[in-house]
Design a protein around this motif. Structure first.
Motif, PDB file in Angstrom:
ATOM      1  N   TYR A  77     -10.531   4.021  -5.831  1.00  0.00           N
ATOM      2  CA  TYR A  77      -9.261   3.342  -5.558  1.00  0.00           C
ATOM      3  C   TYR A  77      -9.256   1.961  -6.214  1.00  0.00           C
ATOM      4  O   TYR A  77      -9.255   0.926  -5.538  1.00  0.00           O
ATOM      5  CB  TYR A  77      -9.039   3.223  -4.048  1.00  0.00           C
ATOM      6  CG  TYR A  77      -9.070   4.552  -3.338  1.00  0.00           C
ATOM      7  CD1 TYR A  77      -7.963   5.396  -3.354  1.00  0.00           C
ATOM      8  CD2 TYR A  77     -10.217   4.985  -2.665  1.00  0.00           C
ATOM      9  CE1 TYR A  77      -7.989   6.634  -2.733  1.00  0.00           C
ATOM     10  CE2 TYR A  77     -10.255   6.220  -2.040  1.00  0.00           C
ATOM     11  CZ  TYR A  77      -9.138   7.038  -2.072  1.00  0.00           C
ATOM     12  OH  TYR A  77      -9.175   8.252  -1.448  1.00  0.00           O
ATOM     13  N   SER A  97       0.841  -1.196   0.000  1.00  0.00           N
ATOM     14  CA  SER A  97       0.000   0.000   0.000  1.00  0.00           C
ATOM     15  C   SER A  97       0.876   1.246   0.000  1.00  0.00           C
ATOM     16  O   SER A  97       1.861   1.315   0.717  1.00  0.00           O
ATOM     17  CB  SER A  97      -0.891   0.027   1.246  1.00  0.00           C
ATOM     18  OG  SER A  97      -1.759  -1.078   1.263  1.00  0.00           O
ATOM     19  N   CYS A 152      -4.774   2.220   3.740  1.00  0.00           N
ATOM     20  CA  CYS A 152      -6.078   2.147   3.064  1.00  0.00           C
ATOM     21  C   CYS A 152      -7.236   2.347   4.039  1.00  0.00           C
ATOM     22  O   CYS A 152      -8.348   2.681   3.618  1.00  0.00           O
ATOM     23  CB  CYS A 152      -6.232   0.804   2.356  1.00  0.00           C
ATOM     24  SG  CYS A 152      -5.057   0.535   1.009  1.00  0.00           S
ATOM     25  N   SER A 204      -3.386   2.271  -3.045  1.00  0.00           N
ATOM     26  CA  SER A 204      -3.215   0.921  -3.561  1.00  0.00           C
ATOM     27  C   SER A 204      -2.937   0.001  -2.390  1.00  0.00           C
ATOM     28  O   SER A 204      -2.639   0.451  -1.287  1.00  0.00           O
ATOM     29  CB  SER A 204      -2.070   0.869  -4.574  1.00  0.00           C
ATOM     30  OG  SER A 204      -0.842   1.185  -3.935  1.00  0.00           O
ATOM     31  N   GLU A 234      -7.010   0.247  -7.507  1.00  0.00           N
ATOM     32  CA  GLU A 234      -5.830  -0.586  -7.265  1.00  0.00           C
ATOM     33  C   GLU A 234      -5.834  -1.216  -5.876  1.00  0.00           C
ATOM     34  O   GLU A 234      -4.925  -1.975  -5.535  1.00  0.00           O
ATOM     35  CB  GLU A 234      -4.557   0.243  -7.460  1.00  0.00           C
ATOM     36  CG  GLU A 234      -4.366   0.716  -8.895  1.00  0.00           C
ATOM     37  CD  GLU A 234      -3.066   1.468  -9.080  1.00  0.00           C
ATOM     38  OE1 GLU A 234      -2.238   1.452  -8.151  1.00  0.00           O
ATOM     39  OE2 GLU A 234      -2.882   2.066 -10.152  1.00  0.00           O
TER      40      GLU A 234
END
Length: 300
Positions: free
Chosen positions: A118, A85, A280, A91, A120
């Motif tokens: 988002y 991430s 995230c 990501s 990814e």
């Protein structure tokens, strides 16, 4: 010096309690595996396996070592996720837990918006009952959850998304079914269907306190783990219940939902472990709050 492969060998033998099966799983032959375990025991200065019986067993030291290596591998998995991430949380991987009632209001919109914003991020969603979700967030089996705020938040962090009132759900032929709103006191003689306290303590206590405020303790005749099941059972005429407003979205022909006078509010929040550094989480929490704001009347 102890290496990660030694710990992997040990944990595989500990989980199979058989050197031959462990060797097959590790894709090595049994003699080198036996030597590696012996070397590990020498390095630690303790016997990890009792080989005196026909079937090997973990010693007391082995059991403690297995427990402690679990934390090592958990930290390693977290590190692997976090490396993938970026620092901005655009990501990586995110494991999301949710309680069923949120599937009737916020969850679908949050999922769509987050996936679009988002793409990814590998987001995996799992449905939970609230108490088990809180436990798995603490243990970092789940990164983030959308749920009622747990009783014990010492290891958790949170951001409230919204608060919704409880309302009464009644069988369609109930004596109060034609009313615009009702007082909880009018249900004092009715049988109640409830979620068990161990599953959702916050909601259970809120219902108990509201009923006691109106002079009675609810006579619970049936408990079930899911709000959806509660509403279905009310529709079958087995009792009445107090449920979060979001459950109105079920639209059953067998039930009616009635606002409660002075209804108590239950908070739904994004919850995560304070020690979980997956970036995230932040982007998911921000998306949930933003999406809820858009869902409100006048903000479309």
């Amino acid at each position: 010096m102890i290496e990660l492969r030694h710990l992997t060998y040990f944990r595989t033998v500990a989980e199979t309690l058989h050197f031959g099966r462990a060797a097959e799983l590790l894709h090595i032959s049994q003699p080198p595996l036996t030597r590696q375990i012996a070397a590990l025991e020498k390095e630690l200065g303790a016997q990890l396996f009792d080989r005196s019986k026909r079937a090997i067993q973990l010693t007391a030291a082995g059991k403690y070592f297995y427990r402690d290596t679990t934390e090592i591998f958990k930290a390693l998995e977290r590190a692997k996720r976090n490396v993938s991430s970026s620092s901005t949380g655009k990501s990586g991987a995110l494991k999301v837990g949710f309680m069923m009632s949120t599937a009737y209001n916020i969850l679908p919109s949050v999922t769509r918006h987050y996936s679009a914003a988002y793409p990814e991020v590998d987001m995996r969603l799992t449905e939970y009952v609230p108490n088990l979700l809180a436990t798995d967030i603490e243990d970092e089996k789940i990164d983030v959850g959308i749920m009622y705020r747990p009783e014990d938040c010492r290891r958790l962090d949170s951001h409230t998304i919204y608060a919704e009132p409880l309302l009464a759900v009644l069988p369609r032929d109930h004596r109060l079914a034609g009313r615009q709103s009702i007082s909880a006191a009018e249900l004092a003689e009715d049988a109640f269907i409830s979620i068990p306290r161990m599953i959702a303590p916050v909601v259970y206590d809120l219902i108990q306190q509201h009923c006691q405020l109106h002079g009675f303790r609810p006579r619970i005749v049936l408990e079930t783990n899911l709000q959806q099941t509660i509403v279905n059972l009310v529709g079958e005429g087995l009792g009445v219940a107090l449920v979060p407003t979001s459950m109105q979205a079920m639209h059953l022909d067998t039930t009616v939902f009635k606002p409660l006078i002075g209804a108590p509010m239950v908070e739904v929040a994004v919850i995560w472990n304070k020690d979980n550094t997956n970036p995230c989480i932040r982007t998911f929490a921000e998306t949930a709050v933003e999406v809820w704001g858009r869902m409100q009347p006048g903000n479309q």
